[in-house]
Design a protein around this motif. Structure first.
Motif, mmCIF file in Angstrom:
data_model
loop_
_atom_site.group_PDB
_atom_site.id
_atom_site.type_symbol
_atom_site.label_atom_id
_atom_site.label_comp_id
_atom_site.label_asym_id
_atom_site.label_seq_id
_atom_site.Cartn_x
_atom_site.Cartn_y
_atom_site.Cartn_z
ATOM 1 N N LYS A 26 25.103 29.054 -33.205
ATOM 2 C CA LYS A 26 25.809 30.297 -32.889
ATOM 3 C C LYS A 26 26.569 30.870 -34.098
ATOM 4 C CE LYS A 26 27.327 28.267 -29.039
ATOM 5 N NZ LYS A 26 28.092 28.031 -27.801
ATOM 6 N N TYR A 27 27.036 30.006 -34.981
ATOM 7 C CA TYR A 27 27.795 30.490 -36.142
ATOM 8 C C TYR A 27 26.915 31.386 -37.018
ATOM 9 C CZ TYR A 27 30.432 30.509 -40.521
ATOM 10 O OH TYR A 27 31.099 30.918 -41.650
ATOM 11 N N ARG A 28 25.710 30.916 -37.352
ATOM 12 C CA ARG A 28 24.799 31.686 -38.193
ATOM 13 C C ARG A 28 24.349 32.965 -37.482
ATOM 14 N NH1 ARG A 28 19.935 28.793 -39.205
ATOM 15 N NH2 ARG A 28 19.498 30.179 -40.936
ATOM 16 N N MET A 29 24.202 32.882 -36.161
ATOM 17 C CA MET A 29 23.814 34.062 -35.383
ATOM 18 C C MET A 29 24.908 35.129 -35.457
ATOM 19 S SD MET A 29 22.759 34.261 -31.337
ATOM 20 C CE MET A 29 21.663 32.842 -31.415
ATOM 21 N N ARG A 30 26.151 34.701 -35.248
ATOM 22 C CA ARG A 30 27.283 35.653 -35.329
ATOM 23 C C ARG A 30 27.398 36.238 -36.732
ATOM 24 N NH1 ARG A 30 30.055 31.728 -32.122
ATOM 25 N NH2 ARG A 30 31.030 30.886 -33.994
ATOM 26 N N GLU A 31 27.156 35.392 -37.737
ATOM 27 C CA GLU A 31 27.226 35.838 -39.132
ATOM 28 C C GLU A 31 26.175 36.918 -39.399
ATOM 29 O OE1 GLU A 31 28.040 33.269 -43.105
ATOM 30 O OE2 GLU A 31 26.068 32.936 -42.213
ATOM 31 N N PHE A 32 24.949 36.700 -38.898
ATOM 32 C CA PHE A 32 23.869 37.678 -39.066
ATOM 33 C C PHE A 32 24.214 38.995 -38.385
ATOM 34 C CE2 PHE A 32 20.051 39.605 -37.118
ATOM 35 C CZ PHE A 32 19.386 39.996 -38.279
ATOM 36 N N ILE A 33 24.704 38.913 -37.148
ATOM 37 C CA ILE A 33 25.050 40.124 -36.396
ATOM 38 C C ILE A 33 26.150 40.906 -37.107
ATOM 39 C CG2 ILE A 33 26.057 40.974 -34.234
ATOM 40 C CD1 ILE A 33 24.591 38.606 -32.842
ATOM 41 N N GLN A 34 27.127 40.181 -37.664
ATOM 42 C CA GLN A 34 28.208 40.833 -38.393
ATOM 43 C C GLN A 34 27.681 41.530 -39.647
ATOM 44 O OE1 GLN A 34 31.551 40.988 -37.251
ATOM 45 N NE2 GLN A 34 31.476 42.604 -38.788
ATOM 46 N N HIS A 35 26.760 40.859 -40.368
ATOM 47 C CA HIS A 35 26.155 41.463 -41.572
ATOM 48 C C HIS A 35 25.408 42.751 -41.216
ATOM 49 C CE1 HIS A 35 27.409 38.394 -44.187
ATOM 50 N NE2 HIS A 35 26.426 37.534 -44.030
ATOM 51 N N VAL A 36 24.638 42.694 -40.114
ATOM 52 C CA VAL A 36 23.869 43.874 -39.684
ATOM 53 C C VAL A 36 24.824 45.007 -39.310
ATOM 54 C CG1 VAL A 36 22.217 44.787 -38.007
ATOM 55 C CG2 VAL A 36 21.923 42.478 -38.897
ATOM 56 N N SER A 37 25.869 44.665 -38.565
ATOM 57 C CA SER A 37 26.855 45.666 -38.159
ATOM 58 C C SER A 37 27.527 46.312 -39.377
ATOM 59 C CB SER A 37 27.912 45.014 -37.263
ATOM 60 O OG SER A 37 28.929 45.923 -36.936
ATOM 61 N N ASP A 38 27.929 45.471 -40.329
ATOM 62 C CA ASP A 38 28.592 45.987 -41.543
ATOM 63 C C ASP A 38 27.649 46.880 -42.353
ATOM 64 O OD1 ASP A 38 30.833 44.578 -40.834
ATOM 65 O OD2 ASP A 38 30.492 42.916 -42.221
ATOM 66 N N HIS A 39 26.346 46.523 -42.347
ATOM 67 C CA HIS A 39 25.366 47.272 -43.139
ATOM 68 C C HIS A 39 25.040 48.619 -42.488
ATOM 69 C CE1 HIS A 39 22.048 47.794 -45.975
ATOM 70 N NE2 HIS A 39 21.310 48.198 -44.948
ATOM 71 N N LEU A 40 24.960 48.640 -41.150
ATOM 72 C CA LEU A 40 24.505 49.847 -40.457
ATOM 73 C C LEU A 40 25.631 50.807 -40.082
ATOM 74 C CD1 LEU A 40 21.861 48.384 -37.953
ATOM 75 C CD2 LEU A 40 21.432 49.484 -40.154
ATOM 76 N N ILE A 41 26.813 50.256 -39.831
ATOM 77 C CA ILE A 41 27.902 51.070 -39.284
ATOM 78 C C ILE A 41 29.067 51.147 -40.265
ATOM 79 C CG2 ILE A 41 29.456 51.369 -37.312
ATOM 80 C CD1 ILE A 41 26.467 51.475 -36.580
ATOM 81 N N GLU A 42 29.491 52.364 -40.556
ATOM 82 C CA GLU A 42 30.665 52.557 -41.412
ATOM 83 C C GLU A 42 31.923 52.090 -40.677
ATOM 84 O OE1 GLU A 42 30.644 53.521 -44.515
ATOM 85 O OE2 GLU A 42 28.490 53.905 -44.553
ATOM 86 N N PRO A 43 32.884 51.521 -41.397
ATOM 87 C CA PRO A 43 34.102 51.004 -40.736
ATOM 88 C C PRO A 43 34.791 52.028 -39.830
ATOM 89 C CG PRO A 43 34.063 50.321 -43.032
ATOM 90 C CD PRO A 43 32.908 51.267 -42.848
ATOM 91 N N GLU A 44 34.834 53.282 -40.265
ATOM 92 C CA GLU A 44 35.535 54.299 -39.476
ATOM 93 C C GLU A 44 34.766 54.698 -38.216
ATOM 94 O OE1 GLU A 44 33.372 56.497 -42.886
ATOM 95 O OE2 GLU A 44 34.482 54.618 -42.576
ATOM 96 N N HIS A 45 33.480 54.276 -38.118
ATOM 97 C CA HIS A 45 32.660 54.645 -36.957
ATOM 98 C C HIS A 45 32.610 53.540 -35.898
ATOM 99 C CE1 HIS A 45 30.196 57.585 -39.671
ATOM 100 N NE2 HIS A 45 31.369 58.089 -39.300
ATOM 101 N N ARG A 46 33.140 52.354 -36.211
ATOM 102 C CA ARG A 46 32.909 51.203 -35.339
ATOM 103 C C ARG A 46 33.447 51.366 -33.926
ATOM 104 N NH1 ARG A 46 33.839 46.919 -40.083
ATOM 105 N NH2 ARG A 46 31.790 47.186 -41.009
ATOM 106 N N GLU A 47 34.557 52.035 -33.788
ATOM 107 C CA GLU A 47 35.159 52.175 -32.461
ATOM 108 C C GLU A 47 34.219 52.864 -31.479
ATOM 109 O OE1 GLU A 47 39.150 54.048 -30.337
ATOM 110 O OE2 GLU A 47 38.984 54.059 -32.527
ATOM 111 N N PHE A 48 33.455 53.847 -31.965
ATOM 112 C CA PHE A 48 32.551 54.591 -31.095
ATOM 113 C C PHE A 48 31.093 54.112 -31.205
ATOM 114 C CE2 PHE A 48 36.050 57.600 -31.880
ATOM 115 C CZ PHE A 48 36.408 57.894 -30.576
ATOM 116 N N ALA A 49 30.774 53.405 -32.279
ATOM 117 C CA ALA A 49 29.370 53.060 -32.525
ATOM 118 C C ALA A 49 28.954 51.711 -31.942
ATOM 119 C CB ALA A 49 29.093 53.056 -34.030
ATOM 120 N N VAL A 50 29.904 50.768 -31.845
ATOM 121 C CA VAL A 50 29.554 49.412 -31.412
ATOM 122 C C VAL A 50 29.879 49.210 -29.937
ATOM 123 C CG1 VAL A 50 29.918 46.947 -31.808
ATOM 124 C CG2 VAL A 50 29.967 48.535 -33.750
ATOM 125 N N SER A 51 28.864 48.759 -29.183
ATOM 126 C CA SER A 51 29.040 48.432 -27.758
ATOM 127 C C SER A 51 28.648 46.981 -27.533
ATOM 128 C CB SER A 51 28.164 49.325 -26.877
ATOM 129 O OG SER A 51 28.447 50.684 -27.098
#
Length: 339
Positions: A26-51
């Motif tokens: 699960k650690y590596r899975m969470r790490e991958f998901i976080q990397h994808v999120s950081d790559h695709l979504i700008e920090p200022e967009h996260r509140e509305f972009a991530v569900s």
């Protein structure tokens, strides 16, 4: 598709609309998901972009409806749907109904503005299912299996390098032994070691011994390792520490029995030609624990391990029936074992 290829594709702009991440790591899975999120979504967009959805409580249709709905104030949506048990052969005990055909249809024409990541904590998927086959055809399935003992050691060394410190001989193995190979725990302990020894420092076995906390199970694991290698002084120090922590002698004896049972299983599976990874999957252990148990088992014949387990069963009976003092019985067993 392995995680390295998936990450390279994402960095190159070839992001799939749907990913299915599975496996026990699960650690590596969470790490991958976080990397994808950081790559695709700008920090200022996260509140509305991530569900985030829990599929034990939310239907698959609701997740797909969210994916198909146009994003609000952001260019792209990133949807994480956990507990996707329906991709496995396990019985889904939730009362939520999931329309898998709806997902198969969605895969034919996915929303361009959304990326969905499904996660499930399982070693295997049910590859007979049409939906799993569809995702595999799209190269959207990413396994996160436990690292082998060699991969784990390499991971620990690389993480230390990122934190700007190195290990003295044997210290990395000791750290893995103390943490049971759990990446989440290892990551936290590596941070702690880095802060303690500072930039450019060297983590010795003494530093690991001083800083890294060990569970009762890990202490018993190390106690047996010391007994097997005839380090009696260290073994009895660990036993004394466990007793000072008010650990019940019957529980300690049960954990010792568990380890010898694992040694016997590893020995038998080894005779059948199983690899360490296959043994780990069969027994339900981390590959590193299997590696240690395999090394311990080499010191005993299979019939000797059976005799030891019979002794432990007898000791358990004597302890519970009050026929022997619990601490004395445990100490006598360890002395006989070493002899």
């Amino acid at each position: 598709m392995d995680v390295k290829k998936a990450w390279k594709d994402i960095q190159a702009g070839r992001t799939a609309p749907v990913y299915l991440c599975y496996g026990p790591e699960k650690y590596r899975m969470r790490e991958f998901i976080q990397h994808v999120s950081d790559h695709l979504i700008e920090p200022e967009h996260r509140e509305f972009a991530v569900s985030k959805f829990d599929l034990g409580e939310t239907s698959l249709s609701a997740v797909l409806e969210d994916a198909e709905t146009l994003p609000f104030m952001v260019p792209k949506k990133f949807i994480i749907a956990t507990n996707a048990i329906f991709f496995t052969g396990a019985r889904d005990t939730s009362k939520v109904e999931h329309d898998l055909e709806r997902l198969i249809d969605y895969l034919k024409s996915p929303a361009e503005h959304s990326v969905i990541i499904f996660t499930v904590d399982a070693e295997k998927l049910d590859e007979r299912k049409k939906v799993v086959k569809s995702l595999k055809e799209k190269e959207a399935v990413i396994p996160f299996l436990s690292l082998s003992s060699e991969e784990l050691q390499s991971w620990v060394v690389k993480q230390a390098q990122k934190l700007d410190f190195t290990f003295a001989s044997g210290a990395a193995d000791q750290l893995i032994l103390y943490t049971g190979g759990n990446l989440q725990v290892l990551s936290a302990e590596l941070e702690k070691i880095s802060l303690y020894i500072g930039s450019g420092g060297v983590a010795t076995e003494a530093v690991i011994d001083q800083l890294v906390a060990r569970s009762t199970e890990q202490n018993v694991f190390i106690l047996i390792e010391d007994i097997v290698n005839l380090r009696l002084d260290r073994a009895f120090v660990i036993l004394e520490e466990l007793l000072k922590q008010r650990e019940e002698p019957i529980k300690i004896a049960a954990l010792i029995a568990r380890q010898f049972r694992i040694m016997l299983q590893v020995k038998e599976l080894g005779k059948q030609g199983y690899s360490q990874q296959q043994m780990a999957s069969q027994i339900g252990l981390h590959p590193y624990a299997v590696k240690i148990a395999e090394g311990q088992a080499k010191k005993y014949e299979a019939n000797k391990l059976s005799v030891i387990l019979a002794r432990l069963a007898d000791l358990d009976y004597q302890m519970k029936s009050g026929r022997i003092d619990k601490v004395l019985g445990l100490e006598m067993f360890l002395l006989q074992l070493a002899a």
